[in-house]
Design an enzyme around this catalytic site. Structure first.
Site, short mmCIF file in Angstrom:
data_model
loop_
_atom_site.label_atom_id
_atom_site.label_comp_id
_atom_site.label_asym_id
_atom_site.label_seq_id
_atom_site.Cartn_x
_atom_site.Cartn_y
_atom_site.Cartn_z
N PRO A 93 0.94 -0.95 -0.37
CA PRO A 93 -0.28 0.04 0.08
C PRO A 93 1.27 1.16 -0.37
O PRO A 93 1.37 1.40 -0.14
CB PRO A 93 -0.73 0.00 1.11
CG PRO A 93 0.22 -0.92 2.23
CD PRO A 93 0.45 -1.83 1.02
N GLU A 94 0.25 2.53 -0.48
CA GLU A 94 0.92 3.51 -0.67
C GLU A 94 0.09 4.02 0.68
O GLU A 94 -0.08 4.01 1.83
CB GLU A 94 0.37 4.31 -1.59
CG GLU A 94 0.67 3.59 -2.71
CD GLU A 94 1.28 3.94 -4.61
OE1 GLU A 94 1.94 4.36 -3.91
OE2 GLU A 94 1.52 2.57 -4.22
N LYS A 97 4.78 3.44 6.02
CA LYS A 97 4.55 2.55 5.78
C LYS A 97 3.32 1.90 6.74
O LYS A 97 3.34 0.54 6.99
CB LYS A 97 4.24 1.94 3.97
CG LYS A 97 4.73 2.52 2.96
CD LYS A 97 5.20 1.70 2.15
CE LYS A 97 5.57 1.93 0.46
NZ LYS A 97 4.88 1.65 -0.12
N ASN A 150 4.69 1.53 -5.30
CA ASN A 150 4.68 1.59 -7.00
C ASN A 150 3.35 2.45 -7.92
O ASN A 150 3.70 2.94 -9.00
CB ASN A 150 3.69 0.23 -6.94
CG ASN A 150 4.77 -0.23 -8.46
OD1 ASN A 150 6.40 0.21 -8.59
ND2 ASN A 150 4.29 -1.50 -9.29
N ARG A 157 9.01 -4.82 -9.17
CA ARG A 157 7.80 -4.16 -9.66
C ARG A 157 7.08 -4.15 -10.78
O ARG A 157 7.60 -3.42 -11.85
CB ARG A 157 7.70 -3.44 -9.01
CG ARG A 157 8.31 -3.80 -7.19
CD ARG A 157 7.35 -2.61 -6.00
NE ARG A 157 7.37 -2.85 -5.48
CZ ARG A 157 8.92 -2.42 -4.60
NH1 ARG A 157 10.26 -2.43 -5.08
NH2 ARG A 157 8.84 -3.23 -3.05
#
Length: 278
Positions: free
Chosen positions: A2-3, A51, A165, A250
């Site tokens: 997750p961002e 994060k 990402n 990624r």
């Protein structure tokens, strides 16, 4: 993974549900802390650090968790059915008189002294959504390794904390360069505005249920997840390829028409496109 805005939203939900309340249930389902009991303690606050999630309780203790790829914290009202996954995926339960927070598939869960939080998050760079945000330090960190690709530098949480990402690909698009461009080759004027642009994107989305970097209804992202559809600006087909250090690749998106700089070979991009389509 997750961002930072998603983790910030999770922390806000947990804080709203738990902060100021006495824990009536505590169950940490990891071997090292299976016997720890937090019942009877008041939750002081829940804070996002990049994060990472820090749930602080009275008595100088902090429950540190990280969602990584599949983890999630869900909050349920009293009597509400838990719907975050099968019970064997539950790693933590924190309950109060009327709310229960359930942590599913948490790959990182540890109980530590609040005074020792730096052991868990001290390596992080300035937090884009935190009180320690320092754009000058973030830029200094990014430029410290000029040969490193911009995409990899942005994902390194030691440089600045909170970019994942999605934002990596979107930031590179907005800067007009590919994620494979060496950081040192980024034009000076674009490098100077990078920290503020990253901050603007995460700030704008931390309260939104659906992330948007475009401001366009129905077209939320410029390039991420859009291959091989046309670019929203120039109509060139968006491309996709893996990017990583060899251990963690990624999927990465860019527009050949709008972004200058090195890119993977055409064959690598085609392999990635076929794999994702399947």
């Amino acid at each position: 993974m997750p961002e930072g805005d998603t983790v910030w939203q999770t922390a806000k939900r947990l804080h709203t549900a738990l902060a100021g309340e006495v824990l009536t249930r505590s169950d940490l389902r990891v071997p090292r802390f299976a016997t720890a009991d937090l019942t009877g303690r008041t939750v002081l606050d829940v804070t996002a650090r990049g994060k990472h999630l820090l749930t602080r309780v009275e008595g100088g203790l902090t429950l540190h968790s990280h969602l990584r790829m599949d983890g999630a914290w869900k909050v349920f009202a009293e009597g509400q059915r838990w719907v975050g996954g099968p019970s064997h995926q539950i790693r933590a339960i924190l309950g109060t008189a009327d709310r229960t927070a359930v942590g599913y598939r948490l790959p990182v869960l540890e109980l530590l002294r609040t005074a020792d939080e730096q052991r868990a998050v001290g390596h992080l760079g300035p937090d884009l959504l935190g009180p320690d945000w320092d754009p000058d330090l973030a830029l200094h960190n990014l430029l410290a390794d000029p040969a490193r690709s911009l995409g990899e530098a942005l994902l390194d949480q030691r440089n600045l904390a909170g970019i994942g990402n999605v934002y990596k690909s979107e930031l590179c698009f907005l800067l007009g360069v590919t994620p494979w461009l060496p950081v040192g080759a980024l034009p000076v004027e674009r490098a100077a505005k990078l920290p503020a642009l990253a901050k603007k994107l995460l700030d704008a989305n931390r309260e939104r249920p659906v992330r948007s970097t475009t401001g366009l209804r129905g077209q939320d992202l410029f390039v991420y997840g859009r291959a091989p559809r046309p670019c929203l600006r120039c109509r060139t087909s968006v491309r996709m390829a893996d990017q990583g250090d060899g251990s963690r690749e990624r999927p990465t998106y860019w527009c050949p028409g709008c972004q200058s700089g090195p890119v993977p070979s055409a064959s690598a991009s085609r392999r990635m496109s076929r794999r994702t389509a399947n």
